[in-house]
Design a protein around this motif. Structure first.
Motif, PDB file in Angstrom:
ATOM      1  N   ALA A  30       0.815  -1.210   0.000  1.00  0.00           N
ATOM      2  CA  ALA A  30       0.000   0.000   0.000  1.00  0.00           C
ATOM      3  C   ALA A  30       0.855   1.269   0.000  1.00  0.00           C
ATOM      4  CB  ALA A  30      -0.923  -0.001   1.216  1.00  0.00           C
ATOM      5  N   ARG A  31       1.952   1.264   0.781  1.00  0.00           N
ATOM      6  CA  ARG A  31       2.762   2.474   0.917  1.00  0.00           C
ATOM      7  C   ARG A  31       3.792   2.629  -0.200  1.00  0.00           C
ATOM      8  NH1 ARG A  31       3.055   4.322   6.328  1.00  0.00           N
ATOM      9  NH2 ARG A  31       0.925   4.292   7.156  1.00  0.00           N
ATOM     10  N   SER A  59       4.025   8.439   5.335  1.00  0.00           N
ATOM     11  CA  SER A  59       5.372   8.646   4.811  1.00  0.00           C
ATOM     12  C   SER A  59       5.555   7.923   3.474  1.00  0.00           C
ATOM     13  CB  SER A  59       6.413   8.146   5.815  1.00  0.00           C
ATOM     14  OG  SER A  59       6.248   8.794   7.058  1.00  0.00           O
ATOM     15  N   GLY A  60       6.526   8.393   2.700  1.00  0.00           N
ATOM     16  CA  GLY A  60       6.818   7.781   1.410  1.00  0.00           C
ATOM     17  C   GLY A  60       7.504   6.442   1.557  1.00  0.00           C
ATOM     18  N   ASP A  61       7.841   5.845   0.413  1.00  0.00           N
ATOM     19  CA  ASP A  61       8.325   4.476   0.421  1.00  0.00           C
ATOM     20  C   ASP A  61       9.656   4.310   1.161  1.00  0.00           C
ATOM     21  OD1 ASP A  61       9.711   5.936  -1.419  1.00  0.00           O
ATOM     22  OD2 ASP A  61       9.329   4.600  -3.121  1.00  0.00           O
ATOM     23  N   THR A  62      10.622   5.177   0.908  1.00  0.00           N
ATOM     24  CA  THR A  62      11.937   5.037   1.534  1.00  0.00           C
ATOM     25  C   THR A  62      11.853   5.182   3.044  1.00  0.00           C
ATOM     26  OG1 THR A  62      13.007   5.932  -0.447  1.00  0.00           O
ATOM     27  CG2 THR A  62      14.297   5.908   1.585  1.00  0.00           C
ATOM     28  N   LEU A  63      11.140   6.192   3.518  1.00  0.00           N
ATOM     29  CA  LEU A  63      11.020   6.426   4.953  1.00  0.00           C
ATOM     30  C   LEU A  63      10.239   5.295   5.623  1.00  0.00           C
ATOM     31  CD1 LEU A  63      11.587   8.174   7.384  1.00  0.00           C
ATOM     32  CD2 LEU A  63       9.562   9.543   6.829  1.00  0.00           C
ATOM     33  N   THR A  64       9.186   4.811   4.980  1.00  0.00           N
ATOM     34  CA  THR A  64       8.406   3.705   5.546  1.00  0.00           C
ATOM     35  C   THR A  64       9.280   2.467   5.736  1.00  0.00           C
ATOM     36  OG1 THR A  64       6.321   4.471   4.564  1.00  0.00           O
ATOM     37  CG2 THR A  64       6.469   2.137   5.152  1.00  0.00           C
ATOM     38  N   PHE A  65      10.047   2.122   4.717  1.00  0.00           N
ATOM     39  CA  PHE A  65      10.927   0.970   4.809  1.00  0.00           C
ATOM     40  C   PHE A  65      11.972   1.168   5.904  1.00  0.00           C
ATOM     41  CE2 PHE A  65      14.753  -1.395   3.445  1.00  0.00           C
ATOM     42  CZ  PHE A  65      14.239  -2.676   3.487  1.00  0.00           C
ATOM     43  N   ALA A  66      12.562   2.358   5.978  1.00  0.00           N
ATOM     44  CA  ALA A  66      13.586   2.645   6.993  1.00  0.00           C
ATOM     45  C   ALA A  66      13.003   2.536   8.403  1.00  0.00           C
ATOM     46  CB  ALA A  66      14.176   4.032   6.761  1.00  0.00           C
ATOM     47  N   LEU A  67      11.791   3.034   8.593  1.00  0.00           N
ATOM     48  CA  LEU A  67      11.155   2.957   9.912  1.00  0.00           C
ATOM     49  C   LEU A  67      10.850   1.511  10.301  1.00  0.00           C
ATOM     50  CD1 LEU A  67       8.700   5.992   9.664  1.00  0.00           C
ATOM     51  CD2 LEU A  67      10.625   5.769  11.255  1.00  0.00           C
ATOM     52  N   CYS A  68      10.436   0.704   9.330  1.00  0.00           N
ATOM     53  CA  CYS A  68      10.168  -0.709   9.605  1.00  0.00           C
ATOM     54  C   CYS A  68      11.452  -1.441  10.000  1.00  0.00           C
ATOM     55  CB  CYS A  68       9.537  -1.382   8.389  1.00  0.00           C
ATOM     56  SG  CYS A  68       7.838  -0.854   8.047  1.00  0.00           S
ATOM     57  N   VAL A  69      12.546  -1.128   9.312  1.00  0.00           N
ATOM     58  CA  VAL A  69      13.845  -1.726   9.661  1.00  0.00           C
ATOM     59  C   VAL A  69      14.255  -1.300  11.069  1.00  0.00           C
ATOM     60  CG1 VAL A  69      16.308  -1.748   9.108  1.00  0.00           C
ATOM     61  CG2 VAL A  69      14.624  -1.954   7.282  1.00  0.00           C
ATOM     62  N   LEU A  70      14.084  -0.007  11.380  1.00  0.00           N
ATOM     63  CA  LEU A  70      14.426   0.500  12.715  1.00  0.00           C
ATOM     64  C   LEU A  70      13.570  -0.174  13.778  1.00  0.00           C
ATOM     65  CD1 LEU A  70      15.930   2.554  14.514  1.00  0.00           C
ATOM     66  CD2 LEU A  70      14.060   4.164  14.055  1.00  0.00           C
TER      67      LEU A  70
END
Length: 402
Positions: free
Chosen positions: A241-242, A301-312
């Motif tokens: 979705a994101r 948030s956009g795709d890059t930030l969403t992925f980074a937050l999930c990793v964090l």
């Protein structure tokens, strides 16, 4: 002319540790394979989403019901023997599943797998407590805590390489057999000693259940599992979705996010070995995990930030299970009750895994994605409050400098 190479005690110890951690990863792969094989099972056996849910949730049900009894069995029968039995039951379940022509037999096979999984993950820490020197225990338990994310990630990354779901099962069966043989060869049995009677086991279970330390670890692991599975259960859907990626790509990204949990596991072992307080580590991890989770669910948030937050979220979260698992020997009322305390801890893990996805799924369907933030926020806040109690409990233990 032949030569016999004698291994040093330390090297023998690390070989055994590797065999035990690998067995935990193999057990965790059986959880992950149910997730990655979902579309294949749906196409071949005509399963609906409810049936697929049972394929994965049956492990949590077995864990919630059998955590402490499994710990009692380890204490009564012996850690190595129980791990071998658990791996054997796991292998039987895998083989039954591989030849299952319908859902009924497949779900029966998953019961076997779930019970085998439970015995392995309760016996594993008991073996490590016995064979590892106290000075290396934090590091070794940090390695052990990697078994779940590492095993699930391996299953999710390797699953698409197989042509059908039966091949996934057969492949896992071969790996489980090799792991079983490795445990038999690498792990020495414990020295014989008096085994508890039925009345003694009941008394030990009651002692564990009425002890502050094990109950705190149970509650903290329940909350961590609730927060973790609030996100991971719906991670592929959220990423699609994101980030507007395909489900195949979302599956790979989900596996990488899950694998990031290992970073936190290993970091916790290093920090604990250097004297960082356990309660303080849980408080910091829960705070950062809660902040990242709230941002994921409340923002767009956009795709890059969403992925980074999930990793964090995953990486920081890994600090918590490693810390709690390594605390079991410290807070157990008596050393011989550590397997029961570990069983209680696993019940907490499975309780959060069972309740979280169902409750969050209902909330998201009713109120939308932002409702997931409520579970993350409440879980993090309760985790922080209970961690302060854990700090006080650990300060009463002279062997710990929390």
């Amino acid at each position: 002319m032949s030569a016999v190479v004698a291994l040093s005690p330390e090297r023998t110890e690390w070989i055994a540790v590797t065999a035990v951690v690998a067995a935990g990863m193999v057990a965790a792969m059986q959880v992950g394979k149910g997730l990655i094989a979902g579309p294949l099972l749906q196409a071949d056996l005509g399963l609906d989403l409810t049936a697929l849910g049972w394929i994965t949730s049956i492990f949590a049900i077995v864990g919630v019901a059998g955590g402490m009894p499994a710990g009692a069995m380890v204490a009564a029968i012996g850690d190595r023997r129980m791990m071998v039995i658990g791996m054997g039951i796991l292998l039987i379940g895998i083989l039954i599943g591989a030849v299952s022509p319908n859902f009924s037999l497949l779900i029966l096979s998953r019961l076997f797998e779930g019970f085998g999984f439970l015995l392995v993950v309760v016996a594993g820490p008991a073996i490590l407590m016995r064979i590892v020197a106290t000075s290396r225990r934090d590091l070794v338990f940090a390695l052990w805590s990697c078994f779940m994310p590492a095993g699930m990630a391996v299953a999710m990354l390797s699953g698409p390489l197989f042509a059908n779901w039966q091949a996934i099962w057969w492949g896992n069966g071969l790996v489980a057999l090799l792991s079983l043989l490795t445990v038999i060869a690498a792990v020495l049995p414990s020295r014989g000693g008096p085994r508890a009677s039925a009345s003694g086991i009941r008394s030990d279970m009651l002692t564990t259940l009425t002890s502050r330390g094990p109950v705190l670890l149970f509650a903290l692991f329940s909350l961590y599992s609730l927060m973790s599975f609030t996100l991971s259960s719906f991670l592929p859907i959220l990423l699609v979705a994101r980030m507007n990626v395909s489900f195949a790509t979302a599956g790979v990204l989900s596996a990488l996010i899950t694998l990031a949990n290992v970073i936190g596991n290993l970091a916790a072992g290093t920090m604990l070995a250097r004297g960082v307080g356990r309660g303080r580590l849980v408080i910091v991890a829960a705070t950062l995990m809660g902040a990242a989770g709230l941002w994921i669910f409340l923002s767009q948030s956009g795709d890059t930030l969403t992925f980074a937050l999930c990793v964090l979220f995953s990486a920081i979260g890994g600090l918590i299970p490693a810390t709690l698992i390594s605390s079991v020997p410290i807070v157990s009322p008596r050393p011989e009750l550590a397997p029961m305390a570990m069983g209680l801890l696993m019940q907490g893990s499975n309780l959060g895994q069972l309740v979280g996805p169902v409750a969050v799924g209902i909330a998201i369907e009713t109120f939308g994605w932002t409702s997931g933030a409520g579970f993350i926020g409440a879980g993090a806040l309760c985790c922080i409050l209970l961690a302060t109690m854990l700090n006080r409990t650990l300060r009463t233990k002279p062997q710990e400098t929390a």
